[in-house]
Design an enzyme around this catalytic site. Structure first.
Site, PDB file in Angstrom:
ATOM      1  N   SER A 103      35.799 -33.436 -20.178  1.00 45.32           N
ATOM      2  CA  SER A 103      34.464 -32.942 -20.537  1.00 45.32           C
ATOM      3  C   SER A 103      34.255 -32.945 -22.045  1.00 45.32           C
ATOM      4  O   SER A 103      33.136 -32.749 -22.500  1.00 45.32           O
ATOM      5  CB  SER A 103      34.306 -31.493 -20.074  1.00 45.32           C
ATOM      6  N   HIS A 161      32.564 -39.741 -17.294  1.00 45.39           N
ATOM      7  CA  HIS A 161      32.384 -38.294 -17.161  1.00 45.39           C
ATOM      8  C   HIS A 161      31.366 -37.974 -16.062  1.00 45.39           C
ATOM      9  O   HIS A 161      30.155 -38.078 -16.259  1.00 45.39           O
ATOM     10  CB  HIS A 161      31.935 -37.713 -18.513  1.00 45.39           C
ATOM     11  N   GLU A 221      28.265 -39.907 -17.572  1.00 46.94           N
ATOM     12  CA  GLU A 221      28.290 -40.339 -18.972  1.00 46.94           C
ATOM     13  C   GLU A 221      29.426 -41.342 -19.149  1.00 46.94           C
ATOM     14  O   GLU A 221      30.539 -41.090 -18.677  1.00 46.94           O
ATOM     15  CB  GLU A 221      28.556 -39.145 -19.901  1.00 46.94           C
ATOM     16  N   ASN A 256      27.497 -31.742 -22.387  1.00 44.93           N
ATOM     17  CA  ASN A 256      28.193 -30.480 -22.693  1.00 44.93           C
ATOM     18  C   ASN A 256      27.999 -30.018 -24.136  1.00 44.93           C
ATOM     19  O   ASN A 256      28.121 -28.834 -24.423  1.00 44.93           O
ATOM     20  CB  ASN A 256      29.678 -30.601 -22.364  1.00 44.93           C
TER      21      ASN A 256
HETATM   22  N1  LIG Z   1      34.222 -28.325 -13.572  1.00 40.41           N
HETATM   23  C1  LIG Z   1      33.258 -29.058 -14.090  1.00 40.41           C
HETATM   24  O1  LIG Z   1      32.076 -28.697 -13.998  1.00 40.41           O
HETATM   25  C2  LIG Z   1      33.574 -30.373 -14.736  1.00 40.41           C
HETATM   26  C3  LIG Z   1      32.549 -31.315 -14.921  1.00 40.41           C
HETATM   27  C4  LIG Z   1      32.852 -32.556 -15.496  1.00 40.41           C
HETATM   28  C5  LIG Z   1      34.146 -32.822 -15.897  1.00 40.41           C
HETATM   29  N2  LIG Z   1      35.133 -31.889 -15.723  1.00 40.41           N
HETATM   30  C6  LIG Z   1      36.501 -32.239 -16.151  1.00 40.41           C
HETATM   31  O2  LIG Z   1      37.225 -32.660 -15.006  1.00 40.41           O
HETATM   32  C7  LIG Z   1      38.605 -32.303 -15.171  1.00 40.41           C
HETATM   33  C8  LIG Z   1      39.055 -31.476 -13.988  1.00 40.41           C
HETATM   34  O3  LIG Z   1      38.253 -30.309 -13.879  1.00 40.41           O
HETATM   35  P1  LIG Z   1      38.140 -29.495 -12.513  1.00 40.41           P
HETATM   36  O4  LIG Z   1      36.923 -28.654 -12.638  1.00 40.41           O
HETATM   37  O5  LIG Z   1      38.287 -30.413 -11.358  1.00 40.41           O
HETATM   38  O6  LIG Z   1      39.429 -28.559 -12.609  1.00 40.41           O
HETATM   39  P2  LIG Z   1      40.268 -27.909 -11.405  1.00 40.41           P
HETATM   40  O7  LIG Z   1      41.015 -26.780 -12.008  1.00 40.41           O
HETATM   41  O8  LIG Z   1      39.402 -27.669 -10.216  1.00 40.41           O
HETATM   42  O9  LIG Z   1      41.274 -29.086 -10.979  1.00 40.41           O
HETATM   43  C9  LIG Z   1      42.268 -29.605 -11.819  1.00 40.41           C
HETATM   44  C10 LIG Z   1      43.348 -30.181 -10.938  1.00 40.41           C
HETATM   45  O10 LIG Z   1      44.274 -30.913 -11.780  1.00 40.41           O
HETATM   46  C11 LIG Z   1      45.553 -30.713 -11.234  1.00 40.41           C
HETATM   47  N3  LIG Z   1      46.580 -31.039 -12.209  1.00 40.41           N
HETATM   48  C12 LIG Z   1      47.036 -30.289 -13.252  1.00 40.41           C
HETATM   49  N4  LIG Z   1      48.046 -30.940 -13.877  1.00 40.41           N
HETATM   50  C13 LIG Z   1      48.235 -32.107 -13.214  1.00 40.41           C
HETATM   51  C14 LIG Z   1      49.143 -33.170 -13.361  1.00 40.41           C
HETATM   52  N5  LIG Z   1      50.055 -33.182 -14.321  1.00 40.41           N
HETATM   53  N6  LIG Z   1      49.047 -34.225 -12.492  1.00 40.41           N
HETATM   54  C15 LIG Z   1      48.128 -34.223 -11.507  1.00 40.41           C
HETATM   55  N7  LIG Z   1      47.251 -33.227 -11.305  1.00 40.41           N
HETATM   56  C16 LIG Z   1      47.290 -32.189 -12.160  1.00 40.41           C
HETATM   57  C17 LIG Z   1      45.558 -29.238 -10.818  1.00 40.41           C
HETATM   58  O11 LIG Z   1      46.620 -28.969  -9.916  1.00 40.41           O
HETATM   59  C18 LIG Z   1      44.160 -29.110 -10.195  1.00 40.41           C
HETATM   60  O12 LIG Z   1      44.185 -29.390  -8.806  1.00 40.41           O
HETATM   61  C19 LIG Z   1      38.707 -31.604 -16.520  1.00 40.41           C
HETATM   62  O13 LIG Z   1      39.035 -32.539 -17.504  1.00 40.41           O
HETATM   63  C20 LIG Z   1      37.296 -31.077 -16.722  1.00 40.41           C
HETATM   64  O14 LIG Z   1      36.975 -30.892 -18.079  1.00 40.41           O
HETATM   65  C21 LIG Z   1      34.870 -30.681 -15.130  1.00 40.41           C
END
Ligand SMILES: NC(=O)c1ccc[n+]([C@@H]2O[C@H](COP(=O)([O-])OP(=O)(O)OC[C@H]3O[C@@H](n4cnc5c(N)ncnc54)[C@H](O)[C@@H]3O)[C@@H](O)[C@H]2O)c1
Length: 293
Positions: free
Chosen positions: A121, A142, A154, A192
């Site tokens: 993000s 993204h 994005e 963001n």
């Molecule tokens: N939540 C949002 O609204 C949003 C929107 C766009 C982008 N993002 C981005 O997407 C990414 C994930 O966010 P999320 O909301 O899904 O988080 P989340 O906490 O729901 O999921 C993250 C997952 O990554 C896994 N993980 C951690 N370390 C790992 C590793 N070494 N190998 C494999 N898996 C691993 C965790 O076990 C977890 O299941 C982040 O970079 C976040 O910034 C989030």
């Protein structure tokens, strides 16, 4: 010629990774889904199944489409399982060290011309690309949350991203039926950069006692016509992700206007991370969300 993407690896089966696997499989792509252990992958698969069942109930897809799509998603238990992927999208926790470690590990298994993407993000695409063996085949893709619902993606090039990589990523987004917008590689990109300071300001408004959780969310829903209040949205995004994005903005742009609100820090320290932890600015453990302040 633009490379055709047929097989996609998704690293991280959380909110975003499961959503990305969901839309890729429905678009007819083969998907490999990985996480830190099998339980997390299965939790991600269960989420996808539940969300697709909801789409069937709404008649957005048929039950046979749901079954066919689920059949196209396989668990990837090690990085070797991603060896046939044309594109691997990292959607793990928003932490630079975690992401760097993933890239180091996965690069050894990928095809030389495979594209590596991150769903970060906020973290610099150029810096993440530099930690891989393929900066020219690296790009920011993204997605927005929830992935099956949100139309926008994005696309962010790093300094070394080749045109071919960009075009392949753009064609991939088109195949998913989504709209790509291009952002330059600056902290938090476009959506963001604008959205998170608003959410952080809403948390300051709560912190300073200007309004309650309910007052702030109602004010922005009915007064600014936002579909969700900013605190509800923060819970939805995940408060750890919100804090991390504010820290990247604060560090990357060195402007005090991006200072994360101490109340946001406190919620994260408490483990009240929003919906995914069942508690954040609202408590989700009962039938209806109840404000926690
Ligand atoms: N939540 C949002 O609204 C949003 C929107 C766009 C982008 N993002 C981005 O997407 C990414 C994930 O966010 P999320 O909301 O899904 O988080 P989340 O906490 O729901 O999921 C993250 C997952 O990554 C896994 N993980 C951690 N370390 C790992 C590793 N070494 N190998 C494999 N898996 C691993 C965790 O076990 C977890 O299941 C982040 O970079 C976040 O910034 C989030």
């Amino acid at each position: 010629m633009t490379r055709d993407i047929k097989t996609v690896g998704v690293i991280g089966a959380g909110q975003m990774g499961s959503g990305i696997a969901h839309v890729c499989s429905l678009a007819g792509l083969e998907v490999f889904l990985s996480d830190i252990n099998e339980d997390r992958i299965h939790a991600g698969l269960a989420t996808i199944n539940g969300n697709m069942a909801r789409q069937v109930a709404k008649e957005a897809i048929t039950d046979s489409e749901r079954q066919a799509a689920l059949g196209r998603i396989q668990p990837a238990l090690s990085s070797e399982d991603l060896a046939d992927c044309d594109l691997v999208i990292e959607a793990a926790t928003e932490n630079e060290q975690v992401k760097r470690k993933i890239f180091k590990d996965v690069c050894t298994s990928l095809k030389p011309d495979a594209i590596l993407a991150t769903n970060t993000s906020s973290i610099s695409i150029t810096r993440l690309a530099a930690s891989t063996d393929r900066p020219e085949h690296f790009i920011g893709i993204h997605f927005m949350n929830p992935v099956p619902v949100m139309q926008l993606v994005e696309l962010i090039r790093g300094i070394a991203t080749e045109d071919q990589t960009f075009e392949a990523a753009k064609a991939f987004i088109g195949k998913l039926g989504k709209t790509a917008t291009v952002a330059e590689d600056f902290p938090a990109f476009i959506v963001n950069r604008i959205l998170l300071p608003m959410i952080n300001e809403a948390i300051y408004t709560l912190y300073e006692g200007v309004g309650s959780v309910e007052a702030i969310d109602t004010a922005m829903r009915l007064g600014a016509n936002h579909p969700m209040g900013p605190l509800q949205l923060a819970d939805f995004i995940g408060l750890d992700t919100c804090l991390s994005i504010m820290q990247v903005l604060h560090d990357g742009l060195a402007d005090t206007k991006y200072r994360p609100c101490p109340l946001l820090v406190k919620y994260v320290e408490a483990g009240w991370l929003g919906r995914k932890a069942k508690r954040g600015f609202y408590d989700y453990r009962g039938e209806k969300p109840v404000p926690t302040r």
